[in-house]
Design a protein around this motif. Structure first.
Motif, PDB file in Angstrom:
ATOM      1  N   CYS A  21      30.645  11.147  -1.900  1.00  0.00           N
ATOM      2  CA  CYS A  21      30.158  10.091  -1.010  1.00  0.00           C
ATOM      3  C   CYS A  21      29.647   8.878  -1.788  1.00  0.00           C
ATOM      4  O   CYS A  21      29.713   7.745  -1.301  1.00  0.00           O
ATOM      5  CB  CYS A  21      29.062  10.639  -0.097  1.00  0.00           C
ATOM      6  SG  CYS A  21      29.695  11.672   1.241  1.00  0.00           S
ATOM      7  N   GLN A  22      29.156   9.093  -3.011  1.00  0.00           N
ATOM      8  CA  GLN A  22      28.748   7.964  -3.833  1.00  0.00           C
ATOM      9  C   GLN A  22      29.926   7.052  -4.134  1.00  0.00           C
ATOM     10  O   GLN A  22      29.761   5.839  -4.294  1.00  0.00           O
ATOM     11  CB  GLN A  22      28.128   8.468  -5.140  1.00  0.00           C
ATOM     12  CG  GLN A  22      26.759   9.087  -4.970  1.00  0.00           C
ATOM     13  CD  GLN A  22      26.207   9.637  -6.276  1.00  0.00           C
ATOM     14  OE1 GLN A  22      26.902   9.659  -7.300  1.00  0.00           O
ATOM     15  NE2 GLN A  22      24.960  10.072  -6.262  1.00  0.00           N
ATOM     16  N   GLU A  23      31.125   7.631  -4.190  1.00  0.00           N
ATOM     17  CA  GLU A  23      32.312   6.840  -4.492  1.00  0.00           C
ATOM     18  C   GLU A  23      32.910   6.187  -3.253  1.00  0.00           C
ATOM     19  O   GLU A  23      33.426   5.078  -3.317  1.00  0.00           O
ATOM     20  CB  GLU A  23      33.357   7.722  -5.179  1.00  0.00           C
ATOM     21  CG  GLU A  23      32.884   8.287  -6.513  1.00  0.00           C
ATOM     22  CD  GLU A  23      34.031   8.717  -7.405  1.00  0.00           C
ATOM     23  OE1 GLU A  23      35.185   8.637  -6.975  1.00  0.00           O
ATOM     24  OE2 GLU A  23      33.749   9.118  -8.553  1.00  0.00           O
ATOM     25  N   ILE A  24      32.871   6.897  -2.107  1.00  0.00           N
ATOM     26  CA  ILE A  24      33.513   6.329  -0.906  1.00  0.00           C
ATOM     27  C   ILE A  24      32.536   5.516  -0.049  1.00  0.00           C
ATOM     28  O   ILE A  24      32.959   4.662   0.729  1.00  0.00           O
ATOM     29  CB  ILE A  24      34.166   7.429  -0.052  1.00  0.00           C
ATOM     30  CG1 ILE A  24      33.118   8.403   0.503  1.00  0.00           C
ATOM     31  CG2 ILE A  24      35.228   8.162  -0.846  1.00  0.00           C
ATOM     32  CD1 ILE A  24      33.701   9.432   1.460  1.00  0.00           C
ATOM     33  N   LEU A  25      31.226   5.783  -0.203  1.00  0.00           N
ATOM     34  CA  LEU A  25      30.227   5.023   0.556  1.00  0.00           C
ATOM     35  C   LEU A  25      29.508   4.031  -0.343  1.00  0.00           C
ATOM     36  O   LEU A  25      29.513   2.832  -0.087  1.00  0.00           O
ATOM     37  CB  LEU A  25      29.214   5.972   1.214  1.00  0.00           C
ATOM     38  CG  LEU A  25      29.785   7.017   2.178  1.00  0.00           C
ATOM     39  CD1 LEU A  25      28.661   7.860   2.779  1.00  0.00           C
ATOM     40  CD2 LEU A  25      30.609   6.373   3.277  1.00  0.00           C
ATOM     41  N   GLY A  26      28.895   4.555  -1.416  1.00  0.00           N
ATOM     42  CA  GLY A  26      28.185   3.686  -2.347  1.00  0.00           C
ATOM     43  C   GLY A  26      27.164   4.468  -3.138  1.00  0.00           C
ATOM     44  O   GLY A  26      26.838   5.616  -2.829  1.00  0.00           O
ATOM     45  N   THR A  27      26.637   3.838  -4.165  1.00  0.00           N
ATOM     46  CA  THR A  27      25.687   4.521  -5.053  1.00  0.00           C
ATOM     47  C   THR A  27      24.347   4.761  -4.372  1.00  0.00           C
ATOM     48  O   THR A  27      23.507   5.479  -4.901  1.00  0.00           O
ATOM     49  CB  THR A  27      25.459   3.695  -6.326  1.00  0.00           C
ATOM     50  OG1 THR A  27      25.033   2.371  -5.961  1.00  0.00           O
ATOM     51  CG2 THR A  27      26.740   3.603  -7.145  1.00  0.00           C
ATOM     52  N   GLY A  28      24.139   4.187  -3.205  1.00  0.00           N
ATOM     53  CA  GLY A  28      22.876   4.365  -2.485  1.00  0.00           C
ATOM     54  C   GLY A  28      22.781   5.660  -1.709  1.00  0.00           C
ATOM     55  O   GLY A  28      21.823   5.856  -0.946  1.00  0.00           O
TER      56      GLY A  28
END
Length: 312
Positions: A21-28
């Protein structure tokens, strides 16, 4: 590529999901520690980097949920998964009432079956009034989010267990269909030889074999003895028929192939009956095959003949 995600622990799978999810959504993306999570294993607020696509990205408050199983052949169409979804729907409703969810993504290492899986997604959207809901099954996880991502593969040691359990399932289908077509004649032959000695298990030896292969007594008695044994002599007659010489060669080739792949991948399964179930589902793979019960019978016969499984 199959990275055998059932070999991960529940915690490892949850970490893998949040890492993806860090890659497909973001580092947040925020991960939650073990305990009551209120229906979420992770969350993210903002606009997704590339989900569900790079063209039209979801935005808002994301809830991430991970549902792991150690059953390799588990599917989203299984009744126990429906129960999981029922519970998740109630959690999403509460999150919706609190204004804590705009987008909900459930990741599972189960097989995502098109009809049943999509039906669950539609139901979740309708009953929770959250339009941005998706279920990500193991096919998408393996092919879109893991395969080719060397960083994730290394981080979670996924290359250790990804050797495929491949065999010539089309040849088994061919034998089964031909066996089924000849079965009426085989039955007639059997009725004309009622005095012929039936297969006789030496119970001491077979119990030792079952123990070495970790085949449960319940499965052996309730499935192999009660359902398959009655057809063993018919298989023997079928293979002994000179007209089936080519099929007989295929049978022994497949048995040898299965024996080798089972030996390599045996540690991926607990009881040996899980091996039978996995092979059965791989052969069927959602197809409508006539006489599919004979697949089990043939596999049980191979086991009885010591062509697959540890010998005495």
């Amino acid at each position: 590529m199959d990275y055998r995600l059932e070999m991960l622990s529940e915690d490892q799978f949850e970490h893998l999901v949040n890492r993806i999810c860090q890659e497909i959504l973001g580092t947040g993306v925020i991960s939650f520690s073990k305990g009551k999570d209120g229906g979420r294993d992770g969350k993210f607020t903002g606009t997704a980097s590339n989900f569900p696509s790079t063209v039209s990205c979801w935005s808002g408050k994301f809830i991430i949920q991970a549902k792991h199983t150690d059953n390799y052949v588990a599917s989203c169409s299984d009744s126990d998964f429906t129960k999981i979804i029922n519970i998740e729907i109630e959690k999403i409703k509460k999150l919706k009432e609190a204004g804590d969810v705009d987008c909900y993504i459930l990741f599972t290492n189960r097989k995502f079956t098109g009809i049943a899986g999509e039906a669950l997604v539609k139901r979740m959207r309708a009953e929770t009034d959250v339009n941005n809901i998706e279920i990500i099954g193991k096919e998408t996880l393996n092919n879109q989010h893991i395969n080719g991502n060397r960083a994730i593969i290394r981080e979670f040691n996924l290359d250790i267990n990804h050797i495929p359990f491949d065999f010539s399932e089309e040849e088994i289908k061919n034998i089964i269909l031909e066996f089924k077509s000849q079965l009426p004649n085989l039955k007639e032959e059997m009725r004309s030889e009622v005095d012929k000695v039936k297969f006789d298990f030496n119970m001491i030896k077979i119990e030792e074999k079952n123990k070495k292969n970790n085949l449960s007594k319940e499965y052996f008695e309730n499935v192999i003895l009660s359902q398959s044994l009655q057809d063993f002599e018919k298989i023997s007659t079928f293979l002994a028929d000179p007209r089936n010489e080519d099929l007989k060669e295929q049978y022994f080739d497949i048995a040898s192939e299965l024996s080798n792949v089972i030996l390599i991948k045996r540690d991926n399964f607990a009881e040996f009956e899980q091996v039978f179930l996995f092979i059965f589902k791989k052969i069927c793979d959602g197809e409508s095959i006539r006489g599919k019960r004979h697949i089990y019978t043939l596999l049980h016969y191979m086991y009885y003949e010591c062509l697959i499984g540890i010998k005495e």
